[in-house]
Design an enzyme around this catalytic site. Structure first.
Site, PDB file in Angstrom:
ATOM      1  N   TYR A  51       0.881  -1.183   0.000  1.00 60.90           N
ATOM      2  CA  TYR A  51       0.000   0.000   0.000  1.00 60.90           C
ATOM      3  C   TYR A  51       0.905   1.215   0.000  1.00 60.90           C
ATOM      4  O   TYR A  51       1.733   1.384   0.903  1.00 60.90           O
ATOM      5  CB  TYR A  51      -0.917   0.007   1.225  1.00 60.90           C
ATOM      6  CG  TYR A  51      -1.807   1.233   1.267  1.00 60.90           C
ATOM      7  CD1 TYR A  51      -2.968   1.302   0.487  1.00 60.90           C
ATOM      8  CD2 TYR A  51      -1.477   2.342   2.052  1.00 60.90           C
ATOM      9  CE1 TYR A  51      -3.767   2.431   0.487  1.00 60.90           C
ATOM     10  CE2 TYR A  51      -2.278   3.480   2.061  1.00 60.90           C
ATOM     11  CZ  TYR A  51      -3.420   3.515   1.280  1.00 60.90           C
ATOM     12  OH  TYR A  51      -4.204   4.639   1.288  1.00 60.90           O
ATOM     13  N   ASP A  64       9.519   2.818   0.107  1.00 62.76           N
ATOM     14  CA  ASP A  64       8.435   3.579   0.724  1.00 62.76           C
ATOM     15  C   ASP A  64       8.601   3.408   2.232  1.00 62.76           C
ATOM     16  O   ASP A  64       8.247   2.373   2.793  1.00 62.76           O
ATOM     17  CB  ASP A  64       7.087   3.037   0.243  1.00 62.76           C
ATOM     18  CG  ASP A  64       5.909   3.759   0.898  1.00 62.76           C
ATOM     19  OD1 ASP A  64       6.119   4.414   1.936  1.00 62.76           O
ATOM     20  OD2 ASP A  64       4.786   3.642   0.378  1.00 62.76           O
ATOM     21  N   LYS A 109       3.561  10.761   7.114  1.00 61.01           N
ATOM     22  CA  LYS A 109       3.084  10.514   8.481  1.00 61.01           C
ATOM     23  C   LYS A 109       3.713  11.447   9.525  1.00 61.01           C
ATOM     24  O   LYS A 109       3.700  12.636   9.346  1.00 61.01           O
ATOM     25  CB  LYS A 109       3.336   9.046   8.850  1.00 61.01           C
ATOM     26  CG  LYS A 109       2.766   8.042   7.841  1.00 61.01           C
ATOM     27  CD  LYS A 109       1.291   7.816   7.989  1.00 61.01           C
ATOM     28  CE  LYS A 109       0.800   6.645   7.165  1.00 61.01           C
ATOM     29  NZ  LYS A 109      -0.632   6.584   7.043  1.00 61.01           N
TER      30      LYS A 109
END
Ligand SMILES: Cc1ncc(COP(=O)(O)O)c(C=O)c1O
Length: 377
Positions: free
Chosen positions: A163, A244, A271
């Site tokens: 994801y 990522d 984040k």
């Protein structure tokens, strides 16, 4: 009990639980009903939906949340890793308040952005230069698109269960909203399969994009040998390796790349690095990032109204320098390791069909026994 008896007992228990939940949360329910008139399913962030209706919150403090219905909850989700600093860290709050007093949208450069960039470059081994975005999704879009532009190739290898944001979903059936790049989806943690697929597409492959631990895919750490193979095979065929680390960057002072000593060409972040404000970043080797240099003859264009917004920049700096320092990152992840080990000891003692996977402070629970463990019952 027959299988059917068990099923109907479970259905009965579920309907009683739904009824109790609905009775207990009338304000959240009313808010949800109202929201459905103006937002599809009352929702603007798919992952937050849960039947019969999701709770809504009015307040957060430390690691606790208060629902609209007045109940206090311990927040184990931590905003899917963006909430590393909790809901009211005094250092982050002070940075935001001070910044607000100076005004928020300058439409120009500010005194914060280069400092945050310098800190990120100092911490993450692969990042010699960096640019900011507003989300991890955008960061991944820019990393992929720049790999395509720089290599002149079209294919992008990703992994099942990965994801990388709302436009890069490779778990389950994927998503019809995925960005229309030419993705090749390989099995995660299968070095042999990845090597074969890279060899097959070697002349068309622009990038290999991988999470060093599947995050949303259930906190499944990558085998170091798998990442090492991706490193050598992508380098051999001229494709860019992109890590990522939107979730995993918190697992060591310099992210999992530092801990595992596998250094990609580019890295994406997001984040908590914006201190809990909207944030994303992509960075990497100086020669790659130089393509974005607006002084060059034909620079790659990367605009974005809020790329250098003062709140994310200032909160990010405060977080990395005063709260999540390198020594704190080590200490915190050791606590996470100890907690996960303890949880797994408890489920093993009780012979429960459960296991906690993950690394450091990121973990997920699976309703499946760890291979090799035996039921005590
Ligand atoms: C590994 C990973 N990459 C990218 C993203 C997307 O980040 P954002 O939600 O900020 O767009 C996420 C979000 O959960 C993520 O877990």
């Amino acid at each position: 009990l027959t299988r059917n008896d068990k099923k109907s007992a479970a259905e009965q228990a579920l309907s009683e639980a739904v009824e109790r939940y609905t009775r207990r949360n009338p304000q959240s329910s009313a808010r949800y009903e109202r929201a459905t008139s103006f937002m599809p399913g009352g929702n603007t962030r798919t992952v937050l939906y849960a039947a019969p209706f999701p709770l809504a919150f009015t307040k957060g403090s430390g690691a606790r949340l208060w629902s609209m219905d007045g109940d206090e909850y311990v927040d184990f989700l931590g905003e899917f890793t963006a909430g590393l600093y909790g809901h009211s860290d005094p250092i982050i709050r002070a940075a935001i308040t001070k910044t607000l007093e100076q005004g928020i949208s300058f439409g120009g450069h500010n005194g914060y952005e280069a400092s945050l960039a310098e800190m990120i470059c100092a911490r993450f081994p692969s990042i010699e230069q960096v640019r900011f975005t507003n989300s991890g999704t955008e960061a991944n879009y820019l990393a992929i698109a720049s790999a395509i532009a720089i290599t002149g190739r079209k294919k992008v290898m990703v992994f099942h269960g990965g994801y990388h944001g709302a436009a890069f979903v490779f778990g389950g059936q994927g998503s019809p909203l995925n960005a229309p790049f030419e993705f090749i989806v390989a099995p995660y943690n299968d070095a042999e399969a990845a090597e074969e697929m890279i060899a097959k597409h070697r002349s068309d492959l622009a990038a290999v994009l991988v999470e060093p631990m599947l995050g949303s895919g259930g906190c499944i750490p990558a085998e170091p040998a798998f990442l090492k193979l991706l490193r050598s095979a992508s380098a051999a065929c001229g494709a860019l390796l992109i890590f990522d680390e939107v979730m995993t960057s918190r697992l060591a002072p310099g992210g999992l790349q530092e801990a595992l000593k596998v250094i990609p060409d580019m890295t994406t972040l997001g984040k908590y690095i914006g201190g809990g404000m909207s944030f994303g970043a992509f960075g990497g080797r100086a020669d790659i990032m130089a393509r974005f240099d607006p002084r060059s003859a034909q620079p790659l264009m990367h605009a974005g109204t809020f790329n250098n917004n003062v709140l994310s920049m200032a909160a990010g700096i405060a977080g990395l320098t005063q709260v999540y320092t390198p020594s704190e990152a080590i200490r915190f992840n050791q606590r996470g390791e100890a907690l996960r080990a303890r949880l797994n000891r408890v489920v093993a003692q009780h012979g429960a069909n459960m296991q906690f996977t993950g690394l450091g402070t990121l973990m997920a629970v699976h309703s499946k026994r760890a291979s090799g463990s035996r039921s005590a019952a």
